[in-house]
Design a protein around this motif. Structure first.
Motif, PDB file in Angstrom:
ATOM      1  N   LYS A 290       0.838  -1.188   0.000  1.00  0.00           N
ATOM      2  CA  LYS A 290       0.000   0.000   0.000  1.00  0.00           C
ATOM      3  C   LYS A 290       0.882   1.251   0.000  1.00  0.00           C
ATOM      4  N   PRO A 291       0.640   2.197  -0.939  1.00  0.00           N
ATOM      5  CA  PRO A 291       1.425   3.438  -0.950  1.00  0.00           C
ATOM      6  C   PRO A 291       1.351   4.152   0.392  1.00  0.00           C
ATOM      7  N   ASP A 292       2.464   4.637   0.863  1.00  0.00           N
ATOM      8  CA  ASP A 292       2.464   5.392   2.114  1.00  0.00           C
ATOM      9  C   ASP A 292       2.680   6.878   1.813  1.00  0.00           C
ATOM     10  N   GLN A 293       2.848   7.629   2.853  1.00  0.00           N
ATOM     11  CA  GLN A 293       3.022   9.076   2.722  1.00  0.00           C
ATOM     12  C   GLN A 293       4.204   9.414   1.809  1.00  0.00           C
ATOM     13  N   PHE A 294       5.278   8.659   1.935  1.00  0.00           N
ATOM     14  CA  PHE A 294       6.470   8.939   1.147  1.00  0.00           C
ATOM     15  C   PHE A 294       6.268   8.595  -0.333  1.00  0.00           C
TER      16      PHE A 294
END
Length: 534
Positions: A290-294
Protein backbone atom coordinates in the motif's frame (compact mmCIF):
# COMPACT_ATOMS: atom_id res chain seq x y z
CA UNK A 1 -5.11 33.47 12.34
CA UNK A 2 -1.42 32.71 12.60
CA UNK A 3 0.95 35.66 12.30
CA UNK A 4 3.00 33.88 9.64
CA UNK A 5 0.01 33.70 7.36
CA UNK A 6 -0.99 37.27 8.14
CA UNK A 7 2.44 38.49 7.16
CA UNK A 8 2.39 36.71 3.82
CA UNK A 9 -1.29 37.31 3.08
CA UNK A 10 -0.90 41.08 3.35
CA UNK A 11 1.30 41.15 0.28
CA UNK A 12 -0.35 38.39 -1.78
CA UNK A 13 -2.48 40.62 -4.00
CA UNK A 14 0.35 43.07 -4.45
CA UNK A 15 2.78 40.28 -5.35
CA UNK A 16 0.26 38.79 -7.75
CA UNK A 17 -0.10 42.17 -9.47
CA UNK A 18 3.67 42.45 -9.80
CA UNK A 19 3.84 39.04 -11.43
CA UNK A 20 1.25 40.16 -13.97
CA UNK A 21 2.77 43.53 -14.75
CA UNK A 22 6.54 42.90 -14.64
CA UNK A 23 8.79 40.29 -16.17
CA UNK A 24 10.54 38.16 -13.59
CA UNK A 25 14.25 38.50 -13.09
CA UNK A 26 16.01 35.23 -13.84
CA UNK A 27 17.72 33.66 -10.84
CA UNK A 28 21.41 33.02 -11.28
CA UNK A 29 22.48 29.50 -12.06
CA UNK A 30 23.77 28.51 -8.64
CA UNK A 31 20.34 27.97 -7.12
CA UNK A 32 17.81 25.69 -8.87
CA UNK A 33 14.14 26.56 -9.00
CA UNK A 34 13.20 23.35 -7.19
CA UNK A 35 15.08 22.56 -4.04
CA UNK A 36 14.53 18.83 -4.55
CA UNK A 37 15.39 18.83 -8.23
CA UNK A 38 18.51 16.71 -8.14
CA UNK A 39 18.64 15.09 -4.76
CA UNK A 40 17.08 12.27 -2.80
CA UNK A 41 14.08 13.53 -0.86
CA UNK A 42 14.65 14.09 2.88
CA UNK A 43 12.55 11.11 3.93
CA UNK A 44 14.86 8.75 2.02
CA UNK A 45 18.08 10.33 3.25
CA UNK A 46 18.63 8.34 6.44
CA UNK A 47 17.98 4.64 6.06
CA UNK A 48 21.03 4.31 8.28
CA UNK A 49 22.88 6.95 10.25
CA UNK A 50 25.80 6.88 7.84
CA UNK A 51 23.49 8.37 5.21
CA UNK A 52 24.02 10.58 7.85
CA UNK A 53 35.16 47.84 -2.75
CA UNK A 54 34.13 47.46 -6.41
CA UNK A 55 36.45 47.84 -9.40
CA UNK A 56 34.27 47.73 -12.53
CA UNK A 57 37.09 48.04 -15.04
CA UNK A 58 38.13 44.66 -16.36
CA UNK A 59 41.25 46.33 -17.80
CA UNK A 60 42.63 46.53 -14.26
CA UNK A 61 41.22 43.24 -12.92
CA UNK A 62 43.99 41.03 -11.58
CA UNK A 63 43.74 38.57 -8.70
CA UNK A 64 47.46 38.43 -7.99
CA UNK A 65 47.89 42.15 -7.35
CA UNK A 66 45.01 42.51 -4.88
CA UNK A 67 45.35 43.14 -1.17
CA UNK A 68 42.57 41.72 0.96
CA UNK A 69 40.87 41.73 4.33
CA UNK A 70 39.31 38.63 5.92
CA UNK A 71 35.59 38.37 5.26
CA UNK A 72 34.43 36.31 8.21
CA UNK A 73 36.69 35.07 10.98
CA UNK A 74 39.96 36.13 12.52
CA UNK A 75 42.36 33.49 13.83
CA UNK A 76 41.48 34.11 17.47
CA UNK A 77 37.88 33.10 16.73
CA UNK A 78 38.94 29.57 15.81
CA UNK A 79 39.07 26.75 18.32
CA UNK A 80 42.39 25.26 19.37
CA UNK A 81 41.74 22.30 17.08
CA UNK A 82 40.97 24.63 14.17
CA UNK A 83 44.24 26.50 14.73
CA UNK A 84 46.23 23.27 14.87
CA UNK A 85 44.50 21.98 11.74
CA UNK A 86 45.18 25.27 9.95
CA UNK A 87 48.86 24.95 10.88
CA UNK A 88 48.97 21.46 9.31
CA UNK A 89 47.05 22.70 6.27
CA UNK A 90 49.57 25.51 5.70
CA UNK A 91 52.51 23.15 6.18
CA UNK A 92 51.14 20.67 3.64
CA UNK A 93 50.47 23.50 1.21
CA UNK A 94 53.90 25.14 1.62
CA UNK A 95 55.77 21.86 1.27
CA UNK A 96 53.60 20.38 -1.46
CA UNK A 97 56.50 20.16 -3.90
CA UNK A 98 58.76 18.24 -1.50
CA UNK A 99 59.09 14.48 -1.21
CA UNK A 100 56.86 12.49 1.11
CA UNK A 101 59.80 11.79 3.43
CA UNK A 102 60.57 15.51 3.70
CA UNK A 103 56.93 16.34 4.44
CA UNK A 104 56.81 13.63 7.11
CA UNK A 105 59.96 15.04 8.72
CA UNK A 106 58.33 18.47 8.87
CA UNK A 107 55.22 16.95 10.42
CA UNK A 108 57.37 15.18 13.00
CA UNK A 109 58.80 18.51 14.11
CA UNK A 110 55.45 20.30 14.09
CA UNK A 111 54.76 19.62 17.76
CA UNK A 112 51.25 18.32 17.17
CA UNK A 113 49.14 16.69 19.85
CA UNK A 114 47.41 14.13 17.67
CA UNK A 115 43.83 13.11 18.37
CA UNK A 116 40.80 12.04 16.35
CA UNK A 117 39.22 15.52 16.25
CA UNK A 118 42.38 17.12 14.85
CA UNK A 119 42.87 14.39 12.26
CA UNK A 120 39.27 14.64 11.09
CA UNK A 121 39.58 18.44 10.87
CA UNK A 122 42.73 18.22 8.73
CA UNK A 123 41.26 15.58 6.42
CA UNK A 124 38.02 17.50 6.05
CA UNK A 125 39.97 20.59 5.00
CA UNK A 126 41.52 18.57 2.18
CA UNK A 127 38.43 16.81 0.90
CA UNK A 128 39.03 18.34 -2.55
CA UNK A 129 42.82 17.87 -2.45
CA UNK A 130 43.55 14.21 -1.93
CA UNK A 131 47.36 14.13 -2.16
CA UNK A 132 48.18 16.10 1.02
CA UNK A 133 45.28 14.40 2.79
CA UNK A 134 46.63 10.96 1.91
CA UNK A 135 50.21 11.95 2.82
CA UNK A 136 49.02 13.14 6.22
CA UNK A 137 46.91 10.03 6.78
CA UNK A 138 49.77 7.67 5.88
CA UNK A 139 51.99 9.58 8.31
CA UNK A 140 49.60 9.16 11.22
CA UNK A 141 48.98 5.52 10.25
CA UNK A 142 52.70 4.86 10.67
CA UNK A 143 52.65 6.29 14.17
CA UNK A 144 52.87 9.98 13.36
CA UNK A 145 55.19 11.83 15.74
CA UNK A 146 55.37 8.95 18.19
CA UNK A 147 52.50 10.23 20.29
CA UNK A 148 50.86 6.81 20.39
CA UNK A 149 47.80 7.95 18.46
CA UNK A 150 46.28 5.37 16.11
CA UNK A 151 43.52 6.39 13.69
CA UNK A 152 40.08 5.01 14.46
CA UNK A 153 37.27 4.09 12.09
CA UNK A 154 36.13 7.73 11.82
CA UNK A 155 39.51 8.86 10.47
CA UNK A 156 39.65 5.90 8.09
CA UNK A 157 36.14 6.66 6.85
CA UNK A 158 37.05 10.31 6.28
CA UNK A 159 40.08 9.49 4.11
CA UNK A 160 37.97 6.94 2.23
CA UNK A 161 35.49 9.69 1.44
CA UNK A 162 38.25 12.05 0.29
CA UNK A 163 39.82 9.40 -1.97
CA UNK A 164 36.47 8.31 -3.33
CA UNK A 165 35.39 11.89 -4.00
CA UNK A 166 38.56 12.41 -6.06
CA UNK A 167 38.15 8.98 -7.69
CA UNK A 168 41.46 7.62 -6.44
CA UNK A 169 40.20 4.06 -6.18
CA UNK A 170 43.57 2.33 -6.04
CA UNK A 171 44.42 4.19 -2.83
CA UNK A 172 40.84 3.78 -1.59
CA UNK A 173 41.06 -0.01 -1.93
CA UNK A 174 44.38 -0.04 -0.06
CA UNK A 175 42.80 1.83 2.85
CA UNK A 176 39.75 -0.45 2.75
CA UNK A 177 41.99 -3.53 2.88
CA UNK A 178 43.82 -2.07 5.87
CA UNK A 179 40.50 -1.45 7.61
CA UNK A 180 39.41 -5.01 6.87
CA UNK A 181 42.64 -6.37 8.36
CA UNK A 182 42.08 -4.29 11.49
CA UNK A 183 38.42 -5.38 11.53
CA UNK A 184 37.11 -1.81 11.80
CA UNK A 185 34.89 -1.76 8.71
CA UNK A 186 31.45 -0.56 9.78
CA UNK A 187 28.16 0.51 8.25
CA UNK A 188 29.43 4.02 7.58
CA UNK A 189 32.42 2.57 5.71
CA UNK A 190 30.04 0.57 3.55
CA UNK A 191 27.84 3.61 2.86
CA UNK A 192 30.78 5.86 1.92
CA UNK A 193 32.48 3.43 -0.45
CA UNK A 194 29.17 2.42 -2.02
CA UNK A 195 28.26 6.05 -2.61
CA UNK A 196 31.65 6.85 -4.18
CA UNK A 197 31.52 3.84 -6.48
CA UNK A 198 28.05 4.82 -7.67
CA UNK A 199 29.15 8.45 -8.18
CA UNK A 200 31.99 7.21 -10.39
CA UNK A 201 29.48 5.03 -12.30
CA UNK A 202 31.16 1.83 -11.08
CA UNK A 203 27.93 -0.14 -10.82
CA UNK A 204 29.59 -3.54 -10.86
CA UNK A 205 32.02 -2.60 -8.08
CA UNK A 206 29.17 -1.17 -6.00
CA UNK A 207 27.22 -4.40 -6.35
CA UNK A 208 30.28 -6.50 -5.45
CA UNK A 209 30.78 -4.41 -2.33
CA UNK A 210 27.32 -5.48 -1.20
CA UNK A 211 28.46 -9.12 -1.26
CA UNK A 212 31.78 -8.22 0.41
CA UNK A 213 29.91 -7.30 3.58
CA UNK A 214 30.25 -10.94 4.66
CA UNK A 215 34.05 -10.71 4.35
CA UNK A 216 33.98 -7.55 6.48
CA UNK A 217 31.97 -9.34 9.15
CA UNK A 218 28.79 -7.30 8.75
CA UNK A 219 25.36 -8.65 8.01
CA UNK A 220 23.91 -8.92 4.51
CA UNK A 221 20.46 -7.53 5.29
CA UNK A 222 17.59 -5.62 3.72
CA UNK A 223 18.84 -2.23 4.89
CA UNK A 224 22.23 -2.87 3.24
CA UNK A 225 20.39 -3.77 0.03
CA UNK A 226 18.29 -0.60 0.26
CA UNK A 227 21.48 1.43 0.71
CA UNK A 228 22.86 -0.11 -2.48
CA UNK A 229 19.70 0.80 -4.38
CA UNK A 230 19.72 4.33 -2.97
CA UNK A 231 23.32 4.95 -4.03
CA UNK A 232 22.68 3.68 -7.54
CA UNK A 233 19.50 5.74 -7.89
CA UNK A 234 21.14 8.86 -6.54
CA UNK A 235 23.60 8.81 -9.43
CA UNK A 236 20.98 7.91 -12.03
CA UNK A 237 21.69 4.19 -12.38
CA UNK A 238 18.00 3.53 -11.86
CA UNK A 239 17.67 0.83 -14.49
CA UNK A 240 20.43 -1.19 -12.80
CA UNK A 241 18.82 -0.58 -9.41
CA UNK A 242 15.41 -1.79 -10.59
CA UNK A 243 17.02 -4.89 -12.12
CA UNK A 244 18.64 -5.67 -8.77
CA UNK A 245 15.34 -4.98 -7.01
CA UNK A 246 13.57 -7.64 -9.08
CA UNK A 247 16.40 -10.20 -9.23
CA UNK A 248 17.89 -10.20 -5.73
CA UNK A 249 14.74 -10.37 -3.63
CA UNK A 250 14.36 -14.07 -4.42
CA UNK A 251 18.06 -14.77 -3.90
CA UNK A 252 18.06 -13.28 -0.41
CA UNK A 253 14.38 -13.75 0.42
CA UNK A 254 14.01 -9.99 0.83
CA UNK A 255 10.46 -8.87 1.27
CA UNK A 256 9.96 -6.03 -1.28
CA UNK A 257 8.31 -3.64 1.16
CA UNK A 258 7.04 -0.18 0.30
CA UNK A 259 10.28 1.46 1.52
CA UNK A 260 12.32 -0.45 -1.03
CA UNK A 261 9.83 0.36 -3.79
CA UNK A 262 9.92 4.02 -2.80
CA UNK A 263 13.66 4.09 -3.46
CA UNK A 264 13.18 2.95 -7.07
CA UNK A 265 10.26 5.32 -7.59
CA UNK A 266 12.38 8.18 -6.28
CA UNK A 267 15.19 7.11 -8.60
CA UNK A 268 13.00 7.60 -11.65
CA UNK A 269 12.00 10.96 -10.19
CA UNK A 270 15.67 11.97 -9.85
CA UNK A 271 16.27 10.86 -13.42
CA UNK A 272 13.40 13.08 -14.54
CA UNK A 273 11.53 10.28 -16.28
CA UNK A 274 7.84 10.82 -15.55
CA UNK A 275 6.89 7.97 -17.88
CA UNK A 276 8.96 5.44 -15.93
CA UNK A 277 7.80 6.95 -12.63
CA UNK A 278 4.17 6.46 -13.70
CA UNK A 279 4.92 2.88 -14.75
CA UNK A 280 6.49 2.07 -11.40
CA UNK A 281 3.72 3.90 -9.55
CA UNK A 282 1.19 1.66 -11.29
CA UNK A 283 3.30 -1.38 -10.34
CA UNK A 284 3.07 -0.32 -6.69
CA UNK A 285 -0.71 0.16 -6.92
CA UNK A 286 -1.04 -3.31 -8.50
CA UNK A 287 1.14 -4.96 -5.84
CA UNK A 288 0.27 -5.96 -2.31
CA UNK A 289 2.16 -2.93 -0.99
CA UNK A 290 0.00 0.00 0.00
CA UNK A 291 1.42 3.44 -0.95
CA UNK A 292 2.46 5.39 2.11
CA UNK A 293 3.02 9.08 2.72
CA UNK A 294 6.47 8.94 1.15
CA UNK A 295 5.21 7.18 -2.00
CA UNK A 296 2.76 10.02 -2.58
CA UNK A 297 5.46 12.58 -1.82
CA UNK A 298 7.89 11.12 -4.33
CA UNK A 299 5.30 10.95 -7.10
CA UNK A 300 4.04 14.46 -6.36
CA UNK A 301 7.64 15.68 -6.58
CA UNK A 302 8.04 13.94 -9.93
CA UNK A 303 4.83 15.53 -11.25
CA UNK A 304 5.81 19.05 -10.17
CA UNK A 305 9.27 18.71 -11.71
CA UNK A 306 7.67 17.61 -14.98
CA UNK A 307 5.34 20.61 -15.05
CA UNK A 308 2.24 18.56 -14.19
CA UNK A 309 1.19 20.85 -11.37
CA UNK A 310 -2.56 20.34 -11.70
CA UNK A 311 -2.14 16.55 -11.50
CA UNK A 312 0.14 16.98 -8.50
CA UNK A 313 -2.47 19.18 -6.77
CA UNK A 314 -5.17 16.56 -7.38
CA UNK A 315 -2.98 13.84 -5.88
CA UNK A 316 -2.14 16.17 -2.98
CA UNK A 317 -5.87 16.67 -2.31
CA UNK A 318 -6.44 12.91 -2.59
CA UNK A 319 -3.98 12.36 0.24
CA UNK A 320 -6.08 14.51 2.58
CA UNK A 321 -9.27 12.78 1.46
CA UNK A 322 -7.80 9.31 2.07
CA UNK A 323 -6.51 10.27 5.48
CA UNK A 324 -2.88 10.02 4.38
CA UNK A 325 -1.76 13.33 5.83
CA UNK A 326 0.93 15.10 3.76
CA UNK A 327 4.02 16.02 5.73
CA UNK A 328 5.83 19.35 5.57
CA UNK A 329 8.19 18.14 2.80
CA UNK A 330 5.24 17.36 0.50
CA UNK A 331 3.55 20.68 1.30
CA UNK A 332 6.82 22.48 0.58
CA UNK A 333 7.08 20.72 -2.76
CA UNK A 334 3.60 21.97 -3.74
CA UNK A 335 4.26 25.51 -2.45
CA UNK A 336 7.56 25.74 -4.33
CA UNK A 337 5.94 24.56 -7.57
CA UNK A 338 3.08 27.06 -7.18
CA UNK A 339 5.54 29.89 -6.55
CA UNK A 340 7.52 28.86 -9.60
CA UNK A 341 4.35 29.04 -11.68
CA UNK A 342 3.69 32.52 -10.19
CA UNK A 343 0.61 31.30 -8.33
CA UNK A 344 1.46 33.00 -5.05
CA UNK A 345 -2.16 33.31 -3.76
CA UNK A 346 -2.69 29.55 -4.14
CA UNK A 347 0.64 28.89 -2.43
CA UNK A 348 -0.51 31.07 0.45
CA UNK A 349 -3.71 29.02 0.71
CA UNK A 350 -1.62 25.86 1.09
CA UNK A 351 0.45 27.70 3.69
CA UNK A 352 -2.72 28.52 5.64
CA UNK A 353 -3.98 24.94 5.36
CA UNK A 354 -0.70 23.68 6.81
CA UNK A 355 -1.25 25.77 9.95
CA UNK A 356 -4.92 24.81 10.23
CA UNK A 357 -4.15 21.09 9.87
CA UNK A 358 -1.24 21.12 12.31
CA UNK A 359 1.41 20.62 9.63
CA UNK A 360 3.75 23.36 10.79
CA UNK A 361 5.93 25.14 8.19
CA UNK A 362 9.70 24.94 8.43
CA UNK A 363 12.61 26.91 6.97
CA UNK A 364 12.14 25.29 3.52
CA UNK A 365 8.54 26.57 3.41
CA UNK A 366 9.66 30.14 3.99
CA UNK A 367 12.61 29.71 1.63
CA UNK A 368 10.24 28.98 -1.24
CA UNK A 369 8.56 32.35 -0.77
CA UNK A 370 11.87 34.16 -0.26
CA UNK A 371 13.38 32.59 -3.37
CA UNK A 372 10.58 33.73 -5.66
CA UNK A 373 10.18 37.14 -4.03
CA UNK A 374 13.90 37.70 -4.58
CA UNK A 375 13.38 36.91 -8.26
CA UNK A 376 10.97 39.84 -8.63
CA UNK A 377 13.03 42.11 -6.36
CA UNK A 378 10.35 42.52 -3.67
CA UNK A 379 13.10 42.85 -1.08
CA UNK A 380 11.01 44.70 1.50
CA UNK A 381 8.69 41.68 1.67
CA UNK A 382 11.67 39.32 1.74
CA UNK A 383 13.06 41.03 4.82
CA UNK A 384 9.65 41.03 6.50
CA UNK A 385 9.52 37.26 6.07
CA UNK A 386 13.14 36.99 7.26
CA UNK A 387 12.23 38.92 10.42
CA UNK A 388 9.35 36.52 11.02
CA UNK A 389 11.61 33.48 10.55
CA UNK A 390 14.12 34.81 13.07
CA UNK A 391 11.33 35.62 15.52
CA UNK A 392 9.80 32.16 15.13
CA UNK A 393 13.15 30.36 15.54
CA UNK A 394 13.45 26.60 15.81
CA UNK A 395 12.91 24.78 12.53
CA UNK A 396 12.00 28.11 10.89
CA UNK A 397 15.33 29.79 11.61
CA UNK A 398 17.02 30.99 8.38
CA UNK A 399 19.73 28.71 7.03
CA UNK A 400 22.56 29.04 4.50
CA UNK A 401 20.12 28.52 1.63
CA UNK A 402 18.01 31.44 2.86
CA UNK A 403 21.00 33.76 2.86
CA UNK A 404 22.12 32.30 -0.47
CA UNK A 405 18.95 33.67 -2.05
CA UNK A 406 19.64 37.09 -0.48
CA UNK A 407 23.23 37.09 -1.72
CA UNK A 408 22.09 35.97 -5.14
CA UNK A 409 19.78 38.98 -5.36
CA UNK A 410 22.51 41.48 -4.39
CA UNK A 411 23.31 44.05 -7.06
CA UNK A 412 26.63 45.41 -5.78
CA UNK A 413 29.47 44.36 -3.45
CA UNK A 414 28.45 46.81 -0.73
CA UNK A 415 25.31 44.77 -0.05
CA UNK A 416 27.21 41.59 0.84
CA UNK A 417 28.66 42.50 4.28
CA UNK A 418 25.21 43.40 5.64
CA UNK A 419 23.84 40.03 4.56
CA UNK A 420 26.81 38.19 6.07
CA UNK A 421 26.48 40.09 9.33
CA UNK A 422 22.84 39.09 9.60
CA UNK A 423 23.75 35.53 8.71
CA UNK A 424 26.32 35.44 11.51
CA UNK A 425 23.87 36.93 14.03
CA UNK A 426 21.33 34.23 13.25
CA UNK A 427 23.91 31.50 13.85
CA UNK A 428 23.86 30.23 10.26
CA UNK A 429 27.21 28.81 9.17
CA UNK A 430 29.07 29.69 6.00
CA UNK A 431 29.24 26.69 3.67
CA UNK A 432 31.29 25.92 0.59
CA UNK A 433 28.25 26.78 -1.53
CA UNK A 434 27.99 30.19 0.15
CA UNK A 435 31.64 30.96 -0.54
CA UNK A 436 31.34 29.81 -4.14
CA UNK A 437 28.30 32.02 -4.65
CA UNK A 438 30.19 35.01 -3.25
CA UNK A 439 33.20 34.13 -5.39
CA UNK A 440 31.07 34.18 -8.53
CA UNK A 441 29.33 37.42 -7.60
CA UNK A 442 32.56 39.28 -6.84
CA UNK A 443 34.05 37.93 -10.07
CA UNK A 444 31.05 39.20 -12.05
CA UNK A 445 31.33 42.61 -10.36
CA UNK A 446 35.04 42.78 -11.12
CA UNK A 447 36.00 43.18 -7.46
CA UNK A 448 39.42 41.52 -7.37
CA UNK A 449 40.05 42.26 -3.69
CA UNK A 450 36.87 40.49 -2.60
CA UNK A 451 37.58 37.56 -4.93
CA UNK A 452 40.97 37.13 -3.32
CA UNK A 453 39.73 37.52 0.25
CA UNK A 454 36.85 35.08 -0.37
CA UNK A 455 39.29 32.50 -1.75
CA UNK A 456 41.69 32.88 1.18
CA UNK A 457 38.93 32.81 3.79
CA UNK A 458 37.46 29.70 2.19
CA UNK A 459 40.82 27.97 2.64
CA UNK A 460 41.20 29.19 6.22
CA UNK A 461 37.76 27.90 7.17
CA UNK A 462 38.48 24.51 5.61
CA UNK A 463 35.49 24.51 3.24
CA UNK A 464 37.30 24.82 -0.07
CA UNK A 465 38.30 25.57 -2.69
CA UNK A 466 36.61 22.74 -4.52
CA UNK A 467 35.99 21.88 -8.16
CA UNK A 468 33.22 24.45 -8.39
CA UNK A 469 35.52 27.19 -7.00
CA UNK A 470 38.14 26.54 -9.67
CA UNK A 471 35.49 26.40 -12.38
CA UNK A 472 34.24 29.84 -11.32
CA UNK A 473 37.78 31.24 -11.42
CA UNK A 474 38.68 29.76 -14.80
CA UNK A 475 35.50 30.94 -16.52
CA UNK A 476 35.43 34.28 -14.70
CA UNK A 477 39.04 35.14 -15.53
CA UNK A 478 38.46 34.16 -19.15
CA UNK A 479 35.48 36.51 -19.30
CA UNK A 480 37.79 39.28 -18.03
CA UNK A 481 40.35 38.48 -20.70
CA UNK A 482 42.92 37.29 -18.15
CA UNK A 483 43.89 34.16 -20.03
CA UNK A 484 47.20 33.20 -18.42
CA UNK A 485 45.82 33.35 -14.91
CA UNK A 486 42.73 31.36 -15.94
CA UNK A 487 45.03 28.64 -17.29
CA UNK A 488 47.04 28.79 -14.07
CA UNK A 489 43.95 28.04 -11.96
CA UNK A 490 43.04 25.22 -14.34
CA UNK A 491 46.51 23.71 -13.97
CA UNK A 492 46.27 23.89 -10.18
CA UNK A 493 42.84 22.28 -10.35
CA UNK A 494 44.20 19.37 -12.40
CA UNK A 495 47.22 18.94 -10.10
CA UNK A 496 44.79 18.44 -7.22
CA UNK A 497 43.12 15.62 -9.13
CA UNK A 498 39.83 17.41 -9.73
CA UNK A 499 37.77 16.45 -12.77
CA UNK A 500 36.82 19.51 -14.84
CA UNK A 501 33.41 19.93 -16.40
CA UNK A 502 33.22 19.31 -20.18
CA UNK A 503 32.51 22.99 -20.81
CA UNK A 504 35.67 23.91 -18.89
CA UNK A 505 37.74 21.51 -20.98
CA UNK A 506 36.40 23.10 -24.18
CA UNK A 507 37.14 26.57 -22.86
CA UNK A 508 40.69 25.67 -21.83
CA UNK A 509 41.37 24.10 -25.22
CA UNK A 510 40.29 27.36 -26.83
CA UNK A 511 42.43 29.43 -24.43
CA UNK A 512 45.50 27.28 -25.00
CA UNK A 513 45.12 27.94 -28.72
CA UNK A 514 45.28 31.65 -27.96
CA UNK A 515 47.85 31.49 -25.16
CA UNK A 516 50.17 33.87 -26.97
CA UNK A 517 47.31 36.39 -26.64
CA UNK A 518 47.97 37.79 -30.10
CA UNK A 519 44.25 37.72 -30.84
CA UNK A 520 43.25 39.46 -27.59
CA UNK A 521 43.09 43.22 -27.07
CA UNK A 522 46.19 44.46 -25.24
CA UNK A 523 44.14 46.02 -22.44
CA UNK A 524 42.60 42.61 -21.63
CA UNK A 525 45.91 40.83 -21.09
CA UNK A 526 46.69 39.42 -17.68
CA UNK A 527 48.89 41.37 -15.30
CA UNK A 528 49.50 38.14 -13.42
CA UNK A 529 53.10 37.49 -12.44
CA UNK A 530 54.69 34.55 -10.75
CA UNK A 531 51.66 32.73 -9.34
CA UNK A 532 52.84 29.40 -7.92
CA UNK A 533 50.86 26.35 -8.88
CA UNK A 534 50.35 23.25 -6.75
Amino acid sequence: MHSRFQLLKVCSQEIHAVFKSKPTTQLRNNIPHHSNSHQVLPFLAQIRKFQSESNPSCDDFSIANCEFMPLVLSSDEYSTTDNEALKVQNLLKDEGNKTVDEIEQSLNHCGLSLNEDLVLNVLHRHRSDWKPAYTFFKWISKGGNGSGYSPGSSAYNEILDVLGRMRQFEELNQVLDEMSNRKIVNERTYGIVLNRYAAAHKVEEATELFYQRREFGIELDLIAFQTLLMSLCRYKHVEAAEFLFHSKQKEFCFNPDIKTRNIILNGWCILGSLREAKRFWNDIIASNCKPDQFTYGIFINSLTKSGKLNTALKLFQTMWEKGCKPDVAICNCIIDALCFKKKIPRALEIFQEMNERDCLPDVATYNSFIKHLCKIRRMEKVYEILDEMEKKGGSCLPNSRTYGYLLNSAKKPEEVPKILERMERSGSKMTGDTYNLMLRLFMEWGDCEKVKSTWVEMERCGVGPDQRSYTIMVHGLFDKGIIEEALCYFKEMMLKGMVPEPRTKLLVNAMEGEVNQENFPKAFRSTWKGRQVG
